[in-house]
Write a protein that holds these residues in place. Structure first.
Motif, mmCIF file in Angstrom:
data_model
loop_
_atom_site.group_PDB
_atom_site.id
_atom_site.type_symbol
_atom_site.label_atom_id
_atom_site.label_comp_id
_atom_site.label_asym_id
_atom_site.label_seq_id
_atom_site.Cartn_x
_atom_site.Cartn_y
_atom_site.Cartn_z
ATOM 1 N N GLY A 258 -28.734 30.926 33.366
ATOM 2 C CA GLY A 258 -29.744 31.126 32.335
ATOM 3 C C GLY A 258 -29.605 30.189 31.147
ATOM 4 N N LYS A 259 -28.381 30.009 30.671
ATOM 5 C CA LYS A 259 -28.157 29.202 29.463
ATOM 6 C C LYS A 259 -28.121 27.712 29.769
ATOM 7 C CE LYS A 259 -27.083 28.631 25.085
ATOM 8 N NZ LYS A 259 -25.740 28.953 24.581
ATOM 9 N N ASN A 260 -27.462 27.342 30.856
ATOM 10 C CA ASN A 260 -27.263 25.921 31.158
ATOM 11 C C ASN A 260 -28.171 25.395 32.262
ATOM 12 O OD1 ASN A 260 -25.134 26.209 29.330
ATOM 13 N ND2 ASN A 260 -23.630 26.552 30.950
ATOM 14 N N ASN A 261 -28.926 26.297 32.887
ATOM 15 C CA ASN A 261 -29.814 25.923 33.992
ATOM 16 C C ASN A 261 -29.035 25.220 35.107
ATOM 17 O OD1 ASN A 261 -32.291 25.808 35.324
ATOM 18 N ND2 ASN A 261 -32.781 23.776 34.496
ATOM 19 N N ARG A 262 -27.852 25.771 35.423
ATOM 20 C CA ARG A 262 -27.007 25.223 36.484
ATOM 21 C C ARG A 262 -26.622 26.312 37.474
ATOM 22 N NH1 ARG A 262 -24.662 20.177 35.663
ATOM 23 N NH2 ARG A 262 -24.902 19.273 33.589
ATOM 24 N N VAL A 263 -26.413 25.907 38.710
ATOM 25 C CA VAL A 263 -25.964 26.829 39.756
ATOM 26 C C VAL A 263 -24.450 26.705 39.878
ATOM 27 C CG1 VAL A 263 -26.078 27.426 42.199
ATOM 28 C CG2 VAL A 263 -28.147 26.671 40.984
ATOM 29 N N ALA A 264 -23.734 27.815 39.735
ATOM 30 C CA ALA A 264 -22.272 27.803 39.858
ATOM 31 C C ALA A 264 -21.874 28.123 41.301
ATOM 32 C CB ALA A 264 -21.654 28.825 38.904
ATOM 33 N N ARG A 265 -21.193 27.204 41.938
ATOM 34 C CA ARG A 265 -20.657 27.417 43.281
ATOM 35 C C ARG A 265 -19.151 27.595 43.150
ATOM 36 N NH1 ARG A 265 -23.842 22.979 43.033
ATOM 37 N NH2 ARG A 265 -25.811 22.967 44.191
ATOM 38 N N GLN A 266 -18.594 28.564 43.842
ATOM 39 C CA GLN A 266 -17.149 28.740 43.784
ATOM 40 C C GLN A 266 -16.592 29.009 45.171
ATOM 41 O OE1 GLN A 266 -16.222 31.869 41.005
ATOM 42 N NE2 GLN A 266 -17.837 33.203 41.719
ATOM 43 N N GLN A 267 -15.403 28.496 45.408
ATOM 44 C CA GLN A 267 -14.795 28.580 46.730
ATOM 45 C C GLN A 267 -13.285 28.738 46.581
ATOM 46 O OE1 GLN A 267 -16.179 28.271 50.067
ATOM 47 N NE2 GLN A 267 -14.100 29.027 50.439
ATOM 48 N N THR B 173 -20.392 23.338 38.896
ATOM 49 C CA THR B 173 -21.770 23.463 38.425
ATOM 50 C C THR B 173 -22.469 22.102 38.520
ATOM 51 O OG1 THR B 173 -21.132 23.035 36.121
ATOM 52 C CG2 THR B 173 -21.164 25.338 36.843
ATOM 53 N N ALA B 174 -21.862 21.193 39.259
ATOM 54 C CA ALA B 174 -22.393 19.827 39.380
ATOM 55 C C ALA B 174 -23.664 19.810 40.213
ATOM 56 C CB ALA B 174 -21.345 18.913 40.008
ATOM 57 N N ALA B 175 -24.485 18.820 39.953
ATOM 58 C CA ALA B 175 -25.734 18.663 40.704
ATOM 59 C C ALA B 175 -25.448 18.220 42.127
ATOM 60 C CB ALA B 175 -26.631 17.649 40.003
ATOM 61 N N ALA C 21 -10.575 26.817 30.068
ATOM 62 C CA ALA C 21 -11.272 26.198 31.195
ATOM 63 C C ALA C 21 -12.546 26.974 31.537
ATOM 64 C CB ALA C 21 -10.354 26.129 32.410
ATOM 65 N N VAL C 22 -12.456 28.295 31.528
ATOM 66 C CA VAL C 22 -13.645 29.123 31.775
ATOM 67 C C VAL C 22 -14.688 28.888 30.692
ATOM 68 C CG1 VAL C 22 -14.515 31.486 31.902
ATOM 69 C CG2 VAL C 22 -12.394 30.887 33.071
ATOM 70 N N ASN C 23 -14.242 28.829 29.444
ATOM 71 C CA ASN C 23 -15.179 28.587 28.340
ATOM 72 C C ASN C 23 -15.850 27.224 28.476
ATOM 73 O OD1 ASN C 23 -14.695 31.053 27.118
ATOM 74 N ND2 ASN C 23 -13.045 30.264 25.827
ATOM 75 N N GLY C 24 -15.134 26.248 29.040
ATOM 76 C CA GLY C 24 -15.727 24.935 29.266
ATOM 77 C C GLY C 24 -16.903 24.996 30.218
ATOM 78 N N LEU C 25 -16.784 25.801 31.273
ATOM 79 C CA LEU C 25 -17.897 25.991 32.202
ATOM 80 C C LEU C 25 -19.064 26.698 31.513
ATOM 81 C CD1 LEU C 25 -16.048 27.131 35.455
ATOM 82 C CD2 LEU C 25 -17.362 25.024 35.190
ATOM 83 N N LEU C 26 -18.747 27.739 30.750
ATOM 84 C CA LEU C 26 -19.805 28.504 30.086
ATOM 85 C C LEU C 26 -20.533 27.671 29.040
ATOM 86 C CD1 LEU C 26 -17.957 31.936 29.596
ATOM 87 C CD2 LEU C 26 -19.568 31.302 31.398
ATOM 88 N N ASN C 27 -19.792 26.776 28.383
ATOM 89 C CA ASN C 27 -20.394 25.932 27.339
ATOM 90 C C ASN C 27 -20.989 24.643 27.891
ATOM 91 O OD1 ASN C 27 -19.510 27.810 25.463
ATOM 92 N ND2 ASN C 27 -17.571 26.737 25.097
ATOM 93 N N ASP C 28 -20.902 24.453 29.222
ATOM 94 C CA ASP C 28 -21.417 23.251 29.886
ATOM 95 C C ASP C 28 -20.690 22.001 29.409
ATOM 96 O OD1 ASP C 28 -23.016 22.128 31.827
ATOM 97 O OD2 ASP C 28 -24.679 21.700 30.464
ATOM 98 N N SER C 29 -19.407 22.147 29.048
ATOM 99 C CA SER C 29 -18.594 20.999 28.649
ATOM 100 C C SER C 29 -18.031 20.264 29.848
ATOM 101 C CB SER C 29 -17.438 21.460 27.748
ATOM 102 O OG SER C 29 -17.917 22.115 26.603
ATOM 103 N N CYS C 30 -17.960 20.939 30.999
ATOM 104 C CA CYS C 30 -17.454 20.330 32.224
ATOM 105 C C CYS C 30 -18.303 20.840 33.388
ATOM 106 C CB CYS C 30 -15.983 20.689 32.448
ATOM 107 S SG CYS C 30 -15.695 22.462 32.693
ATOM 108 N N SER C 31 -18.180 20.166 34.529
ATOM 109 C CA SER C 31 -18.929 20.606 35.706
ATOM 110 C C SER C 31 -18.014 21.109 36.818
ATOM 111 C CB SER C 31 -19.805 19.471 36.242
ATOM 112 O OG SER C 31 -19.005 18.364 36.643
#
Length: 334
Positions: free
Chosen positions: A103-112, A293-295, A75-85
């Motif tokens: 840097g790699k996916n140009n996405r902001v990761a929010r976590q709660q 990492t969703a918009a 699941a973590v690898n999915g986020l890193l590879n931009d396979s899921c949001s």
């Protein structure tokens, strides 16, 4: 005149071209209540995630959360590879992982933080052992304890330690808490395909100890799934979820026996009920995180807000685990 007409045609063509480019690159406006988002999660969290998804999709009929269950590592690898949001994990992303996603996916990761879960220890109903200490669990994973005779049961059968799958949240939790740094799991450790298989093994094997997420053990979880499925949902049920009623008690399944666990400095053991998880008296608790990492203004971010909001937290309280954001009730006494 021909020059003006030709210029206007070129401008119109250019507008059409750049509009098409914008559409292809995903820059068209997105709606928070229409479309789909892909969520990866550890299989141990499936029970409560499905409840969240069902109610969310009822509220937003044109929004869909596509769920895939796997090991926490995947699941973590999915986020890193931009396979899921979206992902649900038992540990937060590290600073390095967040920077990699940016840097790699140009996405902001929010976590709660969304919940306080616990790892439950289950045994066969005919197993006479009712409680283990933290030290006994530690000794099981260092091979100092290998048979049931060492655990107050007159049976020389070797103990089998059973998990859902390699790289799961349960495996990671036990490794972090009970294994020495660099140590490997003992030879009597077995991995299944999923949590349901762990429960089946324990049901038929008196020598096994299973390690599962407590949300899988709620006796009324099946009732909850039926009551809040898309087919059975109605406005009244949704309103009841949004009202401030007391957290219900969830009884554990009678298919297996849930062990008490006691801290090393305490003579008293506790089962992983909500109250004991909340107080910390049950020691095998962990925080559950949701990562997005969703918009902005997308279905993925909308689901993230739903789960971390009041209704999403209320749903969690019905599944046997503690919502992270407990909404306190104040009662005035005259």
């Amino acid at each position: 005149m021909r020059k003006v007409t030709h210029s206007l045609m070129l401008i119109a063509a250019a507008i059409t071209f750049f509009t098409g480019v914008a559409a292809c690159t995903g820059n068209t406006p997105k709606k928070y209540d229409e479309g789909s988002a892909l969520l990866y999660a550890d299989e141990g969290f499936k029970s409560f995630i499905e409840q969240e998804r069902e109610v969310f999709e009822y509220q937003y009929p044109n929004a869909f959360i596509l769920t895939k269950y796997m090991s926490e590592t995947d699941a973590v690898n999915g986020l890193l590879n931009d396979s899921c949001s979206l992902a649900v994990l038992s540990r937060p992303l590290t600073k390095e992982q967040i920077e990699y996603i940016r840097g790699k996916n140009n996405r902001v990761a929010r976590q709660q933080e969304i919940a306080v879960d616990a790892v439950a220890l289950i045994v066969n109903k005919d197993n006479p052992v009712n409680m283990l200490s933290e030290q006994e669990i530690r000794d099981l994973f260092s091979s100092k304890i290998t048979s049931w005779t060492q655990l107050a049961w007159n049976d020389t059968t070797p103990v089998k330690l059973v998990f859902d799958r390699q790289g799961s949240a349960n495996v990671n939790f036990i490794e972090d808490k009970f294994l020495a740094k660099g140590a490997k799991f003992p030879a009597n450790t077995y991995a299944q395909k999923n949590t349901a298989d762990v429960i089946k093994v324990v049901e038929r094997d008196k020598s096994a100890i299973g390690f599962v997420s407590v949300s899988w053990l709620g006796d009324n979880l099946e009732r909850l799934q039926n009551d809040y499925s898309k087919d059975a949902m109605d406005t009244g049920k949704l309103v009841s979820l949004q009202s401030e009623t007391d957290t219900i008690a969830v009884d554990f399944t009678d298919k297996v026996k849930v062990l008490k666990v006691r801290k090393d400095d305490s003579p008293i053991g506790y089962k992983p009920y909500q109250a004991y998880i909340s107080s910390g008296e049950y020691p095998l608790f962990r925080v559950v995180y949701m990562v997005s990492t969703a918009a902005t203004n997308s279905v993925g971010q909308s689901f993230f807000s739903f789960v971390t909001g009041f209704t999403g937290q209320k749903i969690l309280s019905l599944t046997g685990i503690m919502p992270y954001m407990v909404h306190q009730r104040i009662i005035e006494l005259n």
